[in-house]
Design a protein around this motif. Structure first.
Motif: not given
Length: 345
Positions: A277-288
């Motif tokens: 989701f983070s990679a596709r839309h860049r509206c969240t910061k994924n920390i894993g």
């Protein structure tokens, strides 16, 4: 015409499935006031108050009854209707095929092989693994697929709130959420990490659900310095400048409200979904995956984001237009159209 929702809710599994089904039921009722809408549930003590307030009746599957036998018997005796499934049950393909031959069947976010026999499969998300869709092609399924965030089933509580028009910098109030049940107890882990962190410029609010371990603890004793504990509510979310959230349905509610989000997974599958989701839309910061982090990694990542106006601005700007308030109306329109199309066949 009758519409049946097969879903569940409890303090263990949470209330997300039931709440979004109620939202969809209200939209269907608004589209056609003549509809008779019912819910089929297993845990009436958990669900009855919400259903009663929304003025919906329900049927109960007893603990000693096989659900598959119940559904086959119940619906084979019914005239043509709409059946909406929103739960994690792995329904047998032969059952879904049998039901779909007589009724319009709808499955919300299904992964079981029975999804290929449903009339409609709804994936109201932006993180779906492409292999899920590949399965429909390989099986030559005739299922109608509704995919994307334009089909997000937001509930009334979320829709009553106004999405952010701007974001404050520097942020002050940071909320931390993990769904209604927090099955992996991630809130406690994050709490322990924050206790020893040097982040005094922020106010952390841990918003716990009814099934969280914190629901049964003396939270007044646990509250330390800038860490508060509050029951989960969207009103508290609305007061937040940034939200740290376990990946799940709530992520889409936060995107609708245009909140900068730090997202993590509590399982391998959730961590992968958070990353997609983070990679596709860049509206969240994924920390894993939260369990592959340590305190130093976690604190460093959130502190770095909270101090970056540019990163927070990007997250905020990239929420624009992703989720709107019309998802339930789009879904209900398609369900009713499909019912009448199939009725003519």
């Amino acid at each position: 015409m009758k519409v049946y929702f097969r879903t569940d809710a409890s303090h263990t599994i949470g209330f997300g499935h039931l709440v979004r089904c109620i939202s969809l039921a209200k939209s269907l009722r608004k589209a056609d006031f003549s509809l008779q809408i019912y819910f089929i549930i297993k845990y009436p003590d958990s669900a009855k108050d919400l259903l009663s307030r929304a003025n919906f009746h329900y049927e109960t599957i007893s603990d000693d009854e096989d659900e598959f036998i119940f559904l086959k018997r119940f619906f084979l005796l019914n005239e043509r209707t709409i059946i909406i499934f929103d739960n994690l049950t792995d329904y047998p393909p032969d059952l879904m095929k049998t039901l779909s031959e007589r009724h319009t069947t709808v499955m919300v976010h299904p992964y079981s092989s029975s999804r290929f026999f449903s009339s409609i499969a709804i994936y109201p998300v932006g993180h779906l693994d492409e292999n899920v869709l590949l399965g429909f092609k390989e099986s030559r399924s005739k299922t109608k697929i509704l995919l994307g965030m334009q089909y997000c089933l937001l509930n009334d509580e979320v829709l009553s709130l106004e999405p952010n028009k701007t974001f404050p910098f520097p942020p002050t109030i940071i909320s931390i959420i993990a769904g209604g049940s927090d099955p992996s107890n991630t809130l406690d882990l994050i709490y322990q990490w924050l206790l020893n962190a040097n982040l005094k410029e922020y106010q952390f609010r841990i918003l716990f659900g009814k099934a969280s371990v914190f629901a049964s603890k003396n939270i007044s004793i646990l509250a330390k310095n800038q860490i508060q504990f509050l029951p989960f509510s969207m009103e508290e979310i609305q007061k937040s400048d940034v939200v740290i959230s376990a990946f799940g349905v709530t992520i889409y509610e936060l995107v609708y409200l245009r909140k900068p989000v730090i997202s993590y997974g509590h399982t391998v599958q959730h961590a992968e979904a958070s990353e997609r989701f983070s990679a596709r839309h860049r509206c969240t910061k994924n920390i894993g995956n939260i369990f592959e982090l340590n305190q130093e990694d976690f604190i460093q990542q959130i502190d770095s984001l909270l101090k970056s106006r540019e990163q927070l601005s990007d997250l905020f700007q990239n929420t624009m237009g992703l989720v709107d308030s019309y998802g339930t109306d789009r879904v209900s329109k398609t369900i009713l159209e499909t019912y009448y199309e199939e009725k003519k066949i």
